[in-house]
Design a protein around this motif. Structure first.
Motif, PDB file in Angstrom:
ATOM      1  N   GLN A 192     -93.800 -57.587  -7.277  1.00  0.00           N
ATOM      2  CA  GLN A 192     -93.977 -58.413  -8.481  1.00  0.00           C
ATOM      3  C   GLN A 192     -93.965 -59.887  -8.101  1.00  0.00           C
ATOM      4  O   GLN A 192     -94.812 -60.674  -8.514  1.00  0.00           O
ATOM      5  CB  GLN A 192     -92.862 -58.144  -9.506  1.00  0.00           C
ATOM      6  CG  GLN A 192     -92.916 -56.758 -10.125  1.00  0.00           C
ATOM      7  CD  GLN A 192     -91.698 -56.450 -10.988  1.00  0.00           C
ATOM      8  OE1 GLN A 192     -91.029 -57.344 -11.492  1.00  0.00           O
ATOM      9  NE2 GLN A 192     -91.416 -55.171 -11.167  1.00  0.00           N
ATOM     10  N   THR A 245     -84.432 -53.453 -11.753  1.00  0.00           N
ATOM     11  CA  THR A 245     -85.626 -53.121 -10.982  1.00  0.00           C
ATOM     12  C   THR A 245     -85.296 -52.984  -9.498  1.00  0.00           C
ATOM     13  O   THR A 245     -84.516 -53.755  -8.955  1.00  0.00           O
ATOM     14  CB  THR A 245     -86.699 -54.212 -11.156  1.00  0.00           C
ATOM     15  OG1 THR A 245     -86.946 -54.373 -12.541  1.00  0.00           O
ATOM     16  CG2 THR A 245     -88.004 -53.826 -10.458  1.00  0.00           C
ATOM     17  N   LEU A 305     -87.227 -61.399 -13.760  1.00  0.00           N
ATOM     18  CA  LEU A 305     -87.023 -60.098 -13.120  1.00  0.00           C
ATOM     19  C   LEU A 305     -85.855 -59.389 -13.798  1.00  0.00           C
ATOM     20  O   LEU A 305     -84.867 -60.014 -14.162  1.00  0.00           O
ATOM     21  CB  LEU A 305     -86.697 -60.279 -11.630  1.00  0.00           C
ATOM     22  CG  LEU A 305     -87.766 -60.953 -10.758  1.00  0.00           C
ATOM     23  CD1 LEU A 305     -87.201 -61.237  -9.365  1.00  0.00           C
ATOM     24  CD2 LEU A 305     -89.015 -60.082 -10.656  1.00  0.00           C
ATOM     25  N   ASN A 356     -89.705 -52.641  -6.165  1.00  0.00           N
ATOM     26  CA  ASN A 356     -90.969 -53.112  -6.736  1.00  0.00           C
ATOM     27  C   ASN A 356     -90.917 -54.590  -7.120  1.00  0.00           C
ATOM     28  O   ASN A 356     -91.951 -55.259  -7.195  1.00  0.00           O
ATOM     29  CB  ASN A 356     -91.352 -52.247  -7.947  1.00  0.00           C
ATOM     30  CG  ASN A 356     -92.777 -52.483  -8.396  1.00  0.00           C
ATOM     31  OD1 ASN A 356     -93.016 -53.065  -9.445  1.00  0.00           O
ATOM     32  ND2 ASN A 356     -93.737 -52.063  -7.590  1.00  0.00           N
ATOM     33  N   ALA A 357     -89.721 -55.110  -7.323  1.00  0.00           N
ATOM     34  CA  ALA A 357     -89.592 -56.526  -7.681  1.00  0.00           C
ATOM     35  C   ALA A 357     -90.191 -57.428  -6.595  1.00  0.00           C
ATOM     36  O   ALA A 357     -90.685 -58.518  -6.889  1.00  0.00           O
ATOM     37  CB  ALA A 357     -88.125 -56.879  -7.909  1.00  0.00           C
ATOM     38  N   GLY A 401     -98.097 -49.085 -12.892  1.00  0.00           N
ATOM     39  CA  GLY A 401     -97.813 -50.097 -11.872  1.00  0.00           C
ATOM     40  C   GLY A 401     -97.943 -49.473 -10.493  1.00  0.00           C
ATOM     41  O   GLY A 401     -98.416 -48.344 -10.349  1.00  0.00           O
ATOM     42  N   GLY A 427     -93.957 -62.389 -16.235  1.00  0.00           N
ATOM     43  CA  GLY A 427     -93.259 -61.220 -15.699  1.00  0.00           C
ATOM     44  C   GLY A 427     -93.854 -59.917 -16.197  1.00  0.00           C
ATOM     45  O   GLY A 427     -94.714 -59.924 -17.080  1.00  0.00           O
ATOM     46  N   VAL A 428     -93.411 -58.828 -15.612  1.00  0.00           N
ATOM     47  CA  VAL A 428     -93.918 -57.519 -16.040  1.00  0.00           C
ATOM     48  C   VAL A 428     -93.337 -57.147 -17.400  1.00  0.00           C
ATOM     49  O   VAL A 428     -92.475 -57.845 -17.944  1.00  0.00           O
ATOM     50  CB  VAL A 428     -93.650 -56.402 -14.998  1.00  0.00           C
ATOM     51  CG1 VAL A 428     -94.313 -56.719 -13.661  1.00  0.00           C
ATOM     52  CG2 VAL A 428     -92.166 -56.152 -14.818  1.00  0.00           C
ATOM     53  N   LEU A 450     -98.380 -55.898 -15.777  1.00  0.00           N
ATOM     54  CA  LEU A 450     -98.058 -55.379 -14.452  1.00  0.00           C
ATOM     55  C   LEU A 450     -98.898 -56.126 -13.431  1.00  0.00           C
ATOM     56  O   LEU A 450    -100.074 -56.389 -13.656  1.00  0.00           O
ATOM     57  CB  LEU A 450     -98.305 -53.872 -14.396  1.00  0.00           C
ATOM     58  CG  LEU A 450     -97.346 -53.058 -15.286  1.00  0.00           C
ATOM     59  CD1 LEU A 450     -97.733 -51.584 -15.285  1.00  0.00           C
ATOM     60  CD2 LEU A 450     -95.899 -53.216 -14.838  1.00  0.00           C
ATOM     61  N   HIS A 451     -98.239 -56.460 -12.327  1.00  0.00           N
ATOM     62  CA  HIS A 451     -98.829 -57.342 -11.323  1.00  0.00           C
ATOM     63  C   HIS A 451    -100.017 -56.758 -10.590  1.00  0.00           C
ATOM     64  O   HIS A 451    -100.715 -57.455  -9.888  1.00  0.00           O
ATOM     65  CB  HIS A 451     -97.732 -57.696 -10.321  1.00  0.00           C
ATOM     66  CG  HIS A 451     -97.025 -56.473  -9.826  1.00  0.00           C
ATOM     67  ND1 HIS A 451     -96.089 -55.813 -10.590  1.00  0.00           N
ATOM     68  CD2 HIS A 451     -97.174 -55.754  -8.698  1.00  0.00           C
ATOM     69  CE1 HIS A 451     -95.673 -54.755  -9.924  1.00  0.00           C
ATOM     70  NE2 HIS A 451     -96.320 -54.689  -8.783  1.00  0.00           N
TER      71      HIS A 451
END
Ligand SMILES: Nc1nc2c(ncn2[C@@H]2O[C@H](COP(=O)(O)OP(=O)(O)OP(=O)(O)O)[C@@H](O)[C@H]2O)c(=O)[nH]1
Ligand SMILES: Nc1nc2c(ncn2[C@@H]2O[C@H](COP(=O)(O)OP(=O)(O)OP(=O)(O)O)[C@@H](O)[C@H]2O)c(=O)[nH]1
Ligand SMILES: [Mg+2]
Ligand SMILES: [Mg+2]
Lengths: 306, 298
Positions: free
Chosen positions: B232, B225, B221, B228-229, A251, B102-103, B189-190
């Motif tokens: 995302q 996290t 979420l 990084n959220a 990521g 979501g991740v 992953l975004h």
């Protein structure tokens, strides 16, 4: 996100430029920006503070050679300091015992089961081992199926007992099976658990006590924020783990949690996960992690332009 | 120091014997917020708002300050123009379609299981679509959830085209006269462009069966996290027009403070929170309770 930081640092370094040595006054603003950069990278609040204090102490009073600007000097000090903190060298797994027992632990969804598969693949292909995977997660729906699928993908054997709800017993059975079957490494996957869950924390402590693992790997999501220190500390208090695995580094997180964990438990980071596929596993490189956290690539280029 | 001092007692110490809010108090405040993952810029924003207020009304004791602080944070959560959801109410759309994104590993599938349970308890006919056809045993996992909460699951097995599974699910929801369809998707992953595009495709195909679907695009979420959220949220919103958030794993020590900045910046309301692994461990988000929990010691 980072462009913003770059702008700010640019301003901060401008103040430093053209001054002969680093003083309390000319470094203060820069230190503030660096601390903010660390916090934005999810480095723990206290760790970030301690780190910037340390860098400042090292920098103060240093005379700047004509060839190097204060900004460059500071960058170098930071990079050295961070790399040192991340652990100087690569730490290998302890694999001498036969069978070597490896216990996998961590929060829910961190990537334990995926890592278990990846580790088996690594041991088979890089270390010439014959690993057995043990399905010790009796809670999550389809956890056993998941491990079986991954074991199938990497061509490793797996021990399951779908009748049992007792992870301690399953782990012990797995070890017996490995001895009979000639497996020289046993990797025990476990259920994800939160550190506040006393019953589950007791349970994994029991698994440890019963199986006497040679390696206990704490698996943690690289995107974890400030809570990384609490979690790492709580797992370490109960398990005294031997190493850390940082997952999901494919990521764009800066992964500041790595620094926080290192500074609070001082255990080596041994592997990083870089994808969902079974070969997406790297041994840990402290210097790469250091520059990732600080976006040092960007900082260096910034200093060079100054 | 295993359990940290509660914020209240910390603030209490910091303001003791003082009549104004000084640097020390604000530093204390900064630490609390940053260590809850609120993030530096949102923290500064909150502190600025407090400074503005306390300049006017000078004499403050700890409990007054505490009150002001809570009000300001709640205000940030409110600026996305949403009041808390009072109930599972879907204003006449049938089937009401929820797509969950979501991740990896945040709790999408588990949230779907729990949500299905709640919705069913509230008297709805629910169907789930097993459109994570990628992660090992993902289909088995959602099928087991379906059994557990006694809800139908549509699947085509592993490696099937996820858009096709979503399409099928909606078609059969219509045919079966079901009230709510929830589509699971694989964690991604975004920053992976191909996977994000796949998500837009899954979304678009649903509109062909049920006009306006998906009505709710729920970004999950993980409370643990960090910053990084925010990224995302940005990327998933760009790919799929996210219009609701779920915050999971709040039963742990992580506070999930990052949603304060997210809520403020993206104007997307937090709708559900996850507080455990059981089917009953899903709640509707409540701002006041959430803000209170930020200031509780672990
Ligand atoms: N992109 C990426 N995804 C990963 C990585 N490691 C694991 N994942 C994904 O993260 C999700 C969770 O992984 P699991 O291995 O199921 O996590 P776990 O810790 O075993 O989860 P529980 O057993 O439920 O606690 C899955 O979607 C994995 O594919 C990684 O390094 N990169
Ligand atoms: N304690 C706790 N655990 C949770 C919560 N929500 C989910 N989990 C756990 O988190 C882990 C991952 O959950 P999943 O639902 O598989 O996550 P996912 O997002 O579907 O994962 P992928 O599909 O692999 O990306 C599982 O162990 C769940 O039981 C929660 O609110 N509290
Ligand atoms: Mg697992
Ligand atoms: Mg899932």
């Amino acid at each position: 996100m980072f462009d913003n930081l770059q702008e700010k640092l640019e301003g901060a370094f401008k103040v430093l430029k053209g001054q002969g040595s680093i003083t309390e006054i000319n470094v203060a603003e820069t230190m503030k920006e660096i601390r903010k950069a660390l916090l934005d990278a999810d480095v723990n609040y206290k760790t970030a503070k301690a780190f910037t204090d340390e860098v400042k102490q090292k920098a103060l009073g240093q005379n700047v050679l004509t060839a190097i600007s204060p900004g460059q000097l500071l960058t170098k000090i930071m990079n050295d300091e961070l790399t040192l903190l991340m652990g100087g060298s690569v730490d290998e797994l302890e694999l001498k015992q036969n069978p070597t027992i490896i216990l996998i632990a961590g929060l829910n969804g961190a990537g334990k089961t995926t890592f278990t598969g990846k580790l088996a693949n690594y041991l088979k292909t890089q270390k010439n081992k014959k690993p057995l995977l043990v399905a010790g997660d009796v809670y999550r729906p389809a956890a056993i199926d998941q491990l079986e699928v991954l074991a199938g993908q990497v061509g490793a054997e797996v021990y399951t007992n779908r009748e049992s709800k007792d992870p301690v017993a399953i782990a012990l059975e797995g070890i017996v099976h490995a001895k009979q079957n000639g497996n020289n490494v046993v990797i025990v996957d476990t259920a994800g658990r939160l550190t506040l869950d006393e019953a589950l924390m007791d349970e994994i402590a029991e698994v440890k006590k019963a199986t006497n693992p040679h390696e206990i790997l704490f698996v943690v999501d690289a995107m974890t924020g400030q809570d990384a220190v609490n979690t790492a500390k709580a797992f370490n208090d109960r398990l005294d783990f031997t190493g850390v695995v940082l997952t999901k580094l494919d990521g764009d997180t800066r992964g500041g949690a790595a620094l926080s964990i290192k500074s609070v438990v001082n255990k080596p980071i041994k592997f990083v996960g870089t994808g969902e596929k079974m070969d997406a596993l790297d041994v840990f490189h402290p210097d790469r992690m250091a520059s990732r956290i600080l976006g040092m690539g960007d900082v260096v280029s910034l200093v060079e332009r100054a | 120091e295993k359990t940290k001092d509660s914020f209240f007692s910390k603030i209490g110490k910091a303001v003791l014997g003082k009549s104004t809010v000084d640097e020390e108090v604000l530093d204390e405040l900064e630490e609390i917020l940053v260590t809850s993952d609120v993030g530096v810029s949102t923290t500064l924003k909150i502190i600025e708002r407090i400074e503005n207020r306390v300049a006017k009304d000078k004499y403050l004791n700890a409990s007054e300050l505490n009150q002001i602080l809570k009000e300001e944070i709640q205000a940030l959560l409110e600026e996305n123009n949403s009041s808390d959801f009072e109930q599972f109410n879907y204003s006449g759309k049938k089937p009401y379609v929820i797509m969950v994104v979501g991740v990896n590993g945040v709790g999408k599938t588990t949230t779907i299981g729990k949500l299905a349970h709640q919705l069913k308890e509230a008297g709805n006919k629910v169907v789930l679509g097993a459109a994570d056809t990628f992660r090992a045993a993902a289909v088995d996992q959602i099928k087991l959830w379906g059994e557990r909460v006694d809800v139908r699951v549509v699947s085509q097995g592993m490696n099937a085209d996820p858009a096709s599974v979503a399409f099928d699910t909606l078609q059969s929801a219509v045919a079966n006269n079901e009230d709510i369809a929830i589509i699971d998707t694989a964690g991604r992953l975004h920053n992976k462009v191909g996977l994000m595009n796949e998500l837009s495709k899954i979304k678009n195909v649903m509109n062909k069966v049920v006009p306006g679907a998906p009505h709710e695009i729920l970004l999950v979420l993980d409370a643990s996290t960090g910053q990084n959220a925010i990224e995302q949220c940005k990327q998933f919103t760009q790919a799929t027009d996210v219009n609701a958030l779920a915050l999971t794993k709040l039963d742990g020590t992580a506070k999930g403070g990052v949603v304060i900045g997210i809520s403020d910046q993206f104007k997307i309301p937090v709708k559900y929170i996850g507080v455990g692994e059981k089917m009953t461990d899903l709640q509707l988000f409540n701002k006041r309770e959430f803000v209170d929990s930020l200031f509780k010691a672990n």
